[in-house]
Scaffold this active site. Sequence first.
Site, PDB file in Angstrom:
ATOM      1  CG  HIS A  46      -1.699  -1.200   1.427  1.00 40.92           C
ATOM      2  ND1 HIS A  46      -2.525  -1.677   0.447  1.00 40.92           N
ATOM      3  CD2 HIS A  46      -1.793  -2.065   2.462  1.00 40.92           C
ATOM      4  CE1 HIS A  46      -3.112  -2.791   0.881  1.00 40.92           C
ATOM      5  NE2 HIS A  46      -2.670  -3.046   2.084  1.00 40.92           N
ATOM      6  CG  ASP A  51      -3.968  -7.614  -0.455  1.00 40.74           C
ATOM      7  OD1 ASP A  51      -4.816  -6.750  -0.171  1.00 40.74           O
ATOM      8  OD2 ASP A  51      -3.248  -8.157   0.398  1.00 40.74           O
ATOM      9  CG  ASP A  69      -6.486  -8.862   2.246  1.00 40.26           C
ATOM     10  OD1 ASP A  69      -6.429  -9.442   1.139  1.00 40.26           O
ATOM     11  OD2 ASP A  69      -5.977  -7.740   2.449  1.00 40.26           O
TER      12      ASP A  69
END
Length: 399
Positions: A177, A214, A299
């Site tokens: 990120h 992700d 996730d």
Amino acid sequence: MIRSAGRFCLSLRRKYSVASCKLVVGSKTCEGIPKVVYSLSTPTMDHKKDLGIKCDARVPSIMSALEKAKLTPEFRGSEILQLNSSRKATLKDIQSVYYCTHYPALLKEAVEDVKASKPLNYSWSMKEFEYVIATSYEDSLLAAGSGLSLVDFVVAASKINDKCPVGFALVPPPRHHIMLHESRGCCYFENAGIAARYAQLVHGLKCVLIIDFDVHFLSQTNRAYYDDPDIFVLSTHCKEGYYGKFDEIGSGRGEGATLNLPLPNASGDIAMRSVFDEIIVPCAQKFKPDIIIVSAGYDGHAIDPTGRFQVTTGTYYTLASSIKQLAKDLCGGRCVFFLEGGQSEGVLSFSVAESFRAFLGEPSMADEFERKYEVFLHDEPINKIKEAIQRTKHLHSIY
């Protein structure tokens, strides 16, 4: 063709024999070529600040699950290898990606302030440097270096025969990120992106495909290679919050080498299977990579507290198996996974174990996990998923 595993996916049972040869990487010699090689980078146990996940607990939890499943060298001999000689990434390695070259220095300065019990200087615009502890800089260099050591090993193995192992960097916390000028989401250095450039500069692998599954957008990697025609960044993630736009396809010579496929909330197995078959495979075949780097985020699982997707453990098995086969078909098997997101230790650990089973060519045990946790799935927004895929096909001329 991607296929389902367990109750949700049919297991792919490819068996390979271990070659009888020696492989030397640095000071490490191994008899035969393993099927899976992994590296570890466990952070200092002071990384306890709760930002949605205890970052220091991820790798120990995964290793505990692998040992319980007998998916470690102790139980598998030469089939699985743990690299014990991983090095730290150098500043040159880091700055090969970070065009804003002062960023590592700012992180190091923040660490020094923490050591001296000084307040952090937020004029740097690095709002999440509040997570920095005294070992953050060294931990981050070691995590990035662990991935580079895997690239070294996988490339060396691919030169011996076609039984190239899959690499998996078990490194905390998730990195992708970060922006070029700031850290985000417990992230400091972007390990997958650093490994991609390293594969080019050190090993002469011109074309690198980065696949990201992700649930979050890999913003740093997207920006770092936005104008690079030789690194294809393909990210499928949730269309919520900060996400990659469909029409962000790269610029200049890199136009067409960036693909963002934001999917709607509640996307799951159908969406991921469709994305693989209809987007990832044709893009990879057209690009013809020399190595595949995977930002492997777990996730998106149905019971991950992120709560945006509803992917099952069986589909993570299938993704791992299918990406391995894609690498075998296109680039001599050269493929390295990097651990990214996953905020439920149980889901994360079992999903990584399923990936190892896929790399080994063994049947999925996803049914066991899904029964234990009584995973309940809602209907996926099929029409929105189809629209997203069709829009991506149109933008990237995928027919």
